[in-house]
Design a protein around this motif. Structure first.
Motif, PDB file in Angstrom:
ATOM      1  N   SER A  51      22.773  10.612  98.795  1.00  0.00           N
ATOM      2  CA  SER A  51      22.550  11.885  98.106  1.00  0.00           C
ATOM      3  C   SER A  51      23.853  12.611  97.772  1.00  0.00           C
ATOM      4  CB  SER A  51      21.645  12.785  98.941  1.00  0.00           C
ATOM      5  OG  SER A  51      22.279  13.109 100.161  1.00  0.00           O
ATOM      6  N   ARG A  52      24.997  12.044  98.096  1.00  0.00           N
ATOM      7  CA  ARG A  52      26.286  12.703  97.857  1.00  0.00           C
ATOM      8  C   ARG A  52      26.855  12.221  96.533  1.00  0.00           C
ATOM      9  NH1 ARG A  52      29.848  16.062  97.469  1.00  0.00           N
ATOM     10  NH2 ARG A  52      31.526  16.393  98.953  1.00  0.00           N
ATOM     11  N   LEU A  53      26.841  13.082  95.517  1.00  0.00           N
ATOM     12  CA  LEU A  53      27.255  12.673  94.175  1.00  0.00           C
ATOM     13  C   LEU A  53      28.720  12.278  94.090  1.00  0.00           C
ATOM     14  CD1 LEU A  53      28.913  14.918  92.177  1.00  0.00           C
ATOM     15  CD2 LEU A  53      26.776  16.117  92.493  1.00  0.00           C
ATOM     16  N   MET A  54      29.572  12.833  94.971  1.00  0.00           N
ATOM     17  CA  MET A  54      30.987  12.488  94.949  1.00  0.00           C
ATOM     18  C   MET A  54      31.201  10.985  95.110  1.00  0.00           C
ATOM     19  SD  MET A  54      34.024  13.411  97.625  1.00  0.00           S
ATOM     20  CE  MET A  54      33.437  12.177  98.742  1.00  0.00           C
ATOM     21  N   HIS A  55      30.388  10.330  95.936  1.00  0.00           N
ATOM     22  CA  HIS A  55      30.540   8.890  96.150  1.00  0.00           C
ATOM     23  C   HIS A  55      30.356   8.127  94.843  1.00  0.00           C
ATOM     24  CE1 HIS A  55      30.468  10.061 100.256  1.00  0.00           C
ATOM     25  NE2 HIS A  55      29.173   9.935 100.484  1.00  0.00           N
ATOM     26  N   TYR A  56      29.373   8.517  94.058  1.00  0.00           N
ATOM     27  CA  TYR A  56      29.078   7.829  92.796  1.00  0.00           C
ATOM     28  C   TYR A  56      30.197   8.045  91.778  1.00  0.00           C
ATOM     29  CZ  TYR A  56      24.385   7.275  94.679  1.00  0.00           C
ATOM     30  OH  TYR A  56      23.320   6.938  95.474  1.00  0.00           O
ATOM     31  N   ASP A  88      32.022  21.522  96.093  1.00  0.00           N
ATOM     32  CA  ASP A  88      32.942  20.845  95.188  1.00  0.00           C
ATOM     33  C   ASP A  88      32.239  20.009  94.115  1.00  0.00           C
ATOM     34  OD1 ASP A  88      32.036  19.022  97.067  1.00  0.00           O
ATOM     35  OD2 ASP A  88      33.930  17.940  97.184  1.00  0.00           O
ATOM     36  N   ASP A  89      30.915  19.990  94.105  1.00  0.00           N
ATOM     37  CA  ASP A  89      30.182  19.182  93.131  1.00  0.00           C
ATOM     38  C   ASP A  89      30.465  19.558  91.679  1.00  0.00           C
ATOM     39  OD1 ASP A  89      29.178  17.610  95.132  1.00  0.00           O
ATOM     40  OD2 ASP A  89      27.150  18.460  95.075  1.00  0.00           O
ATOM     41  N   GLU A  91      33.198  20.650  90.288  1.00  0.00           N
ATOM     42  CA  GLU A  91      34.511  20.090  89.934  1.00  0.00           C
ATOM     43  C   GLU A  91      34.458  18.561  89.891  1.00  0.00           C
ATOM     44  OE1 GLU A  91      38.532  19.464  89.006  1.00  0.00           O
ATOM     45  OE2 GLU A  91      37.153  21.121  88.635  1.00  0.00           O
ATOM     46  N   THR A  92      33.740  17.967  90.819  1.00  0.00           N
ATOM     47  CA  THR A  92      33.580  16.513  90.822  1.00  0.00           C
ATOM     48  C   THR A  92      32.905  16.059  89.537  1.00  0.00           C
ATOM     49  OG1 THR A  92      33.459  16.474  93.232  1.00  0.00           O
ATOM     50  CG2 THR A  92      32.579  14.558  92.078  1.00  0.00           C
ATOM     51  N   LYS A  93      31.884  16.794  89.109  1.00  0.00           N
ATOM     52  CA  LYS A  93      31.200  16.458  87.860  1.00  0.00           C
ATOM     53  C   LYS A  93      32.113  16.652  86.657  1.00  0.00           C
ATOM     54  CE  LYS A  93      26.332  17.062  88.939  1.00  0.00           C
ATOM     55  NZ  LYS A  93      25.101  17.802  88.603  1.00  0.00           N
ATOM     56  N   ARG A  94      32.944  17.687  86.679  1.00  0.00           N
ATOM     57  CA  ARG A  94      33.883  17.897  85.571  1.00  0.00           C
ATOM     58  C   ARG A  94      34.816  16.693  85.459  1.00  0.00           C
ATOM     59  NH1 ARG A  94      38.708  18.513  84.471  1.00  0.00           N
ATOM     60  NH2 ARG A  94      39.417  18.655  86.628  1.00  0.00           N
ATOM     61  N   GLN A  95      35.321  16.244  86.590  1.00  0.00           N
ATOM     62  CA  GLN A  95      36.203  15.083  86.600  1.00  0.00           C
ATOM     63  C   GLN A  95      35.466  13.834  86.136  1.00  0.00           C
ATOM     64  OE1 GLN A  95      37.838  14.860  90.555  1.00  0.00           O
ATOM     65  NE2 GLN A  95      38.907  16.821  90.352  1.00  0.00           N
ATOM     66  N   GLY A  96      34.216  13.683  86.568  1.00  0.00           N
ATOM     67  CA  GLY A  96      33.409  12.543  86.146  1.00  0.00           C
ATOM     68  C   GLY A  96      33.176  12.528  84.654  1.00  0.00           C
ATOM     69  N   ARG A  97      32.889  13.695  84.070  1.00  0.00           N
ATOM     70  CA  ARG A  97      32.691  13.771  82.619  1.00  0.00           C
ATOM     71  C   ARG A  97      33.970  13.404  81.880  1.00  0.00           C
ATOM     72  NH1 ARG A  97      29.611  18.191  84.264  1.00  0.00           N
ATOM     73  NH2 ARG A  97      31.336  19.636  83.936  1.00  0.00           N
ATOM     74  N   GLU A  98      35.107  13.838  82.422  1.00  0.00           N
ATOM     75  CA  GLU A  98      36.395  13.524  81.814  1.00  0.00           C
ATOM     76  C   GLU A  98      36.670  12.015  81.854  1.00  0.00           C
ATOM     77  OE1 GLU A  98      40.867  14.414  83.171  1.00  0.00           O
ATOM     78  OE2 GLU A  98      39.660  16.219  82.825  1.00  0.00           O
ATOM     79  N   ILE A  99      36.409  11.401  82.978  1.00  0.00           N
ATOM     80  CA  ILE A  99      36.603   9.948  83.104  1.00  0.00           C
ATOM     81  C   ILE A  99      35.687   9.226  82.135  1.00  0.00           C
ATOM     82  CG2 ILE A  99      36.328   7.972  84.643  1.00  0.00           C
ATOM     83  CD1 ILE A  99      36.960  10.013  86.967  1.00  0.00           C
TER      84      ILE A  99
END
Length: 104
Positions: A51-56, A88-89, A91-99
């Motif tokens: 359930s931790r989105l950062m891992h994905y 921190d989700d 910010e993690t999602k922002r980084q994921g969208r950028e990648i």
């Protein structure tokens, strides 16, 4: 496990000169690491806490660095589709969208 995967990913990016400089400056050698090791740690982190989105998102980033673009897109999309539960989700999602936007 996620921290180990993130650390392994980070140290995999350090070149020989930077490793030598760190050893000279701090008197200790940086651990050897690889993207493969980072991926294994993050896969285990997902197994332990799915359930931790950062891992994905982190696994997607590692797969992108490994050239596994299809897998990178899949895990980034899974992470981005998850509900925010940690501070921190966003910010993690922002980084994921950028990648994801930078994948070819």
């Amino acid at each position: 496990m996620a921290r180990a995967g993130t650390l392994a990913s980070g140290t995999a990016e350090i070149n020989g000169f930077q490793r030598a400089l760190a050893q000279l400056t701090y008197g200790v050698a940086l651990p050897e690491s690889s993207y493969e090791e980072a991926a294994r740690c993050l896969e285990k982190a997902i197994e332990l806490n799915p359930s931790r989105l950062m891992h994905y998102v982190e696994l997607g980033r590692v797969y992108a660095r490994m050239g596994r673009i299809r897998d990178a897109r899949l895990f980034l999309a899974r992470g981005l589709a998850m509900r925010n539960t940690e501070k921190d989700d966003p910010e993690t999602k922002r980084q994921g969208r950028e990648i994801l936007a930078n994948l070819q």
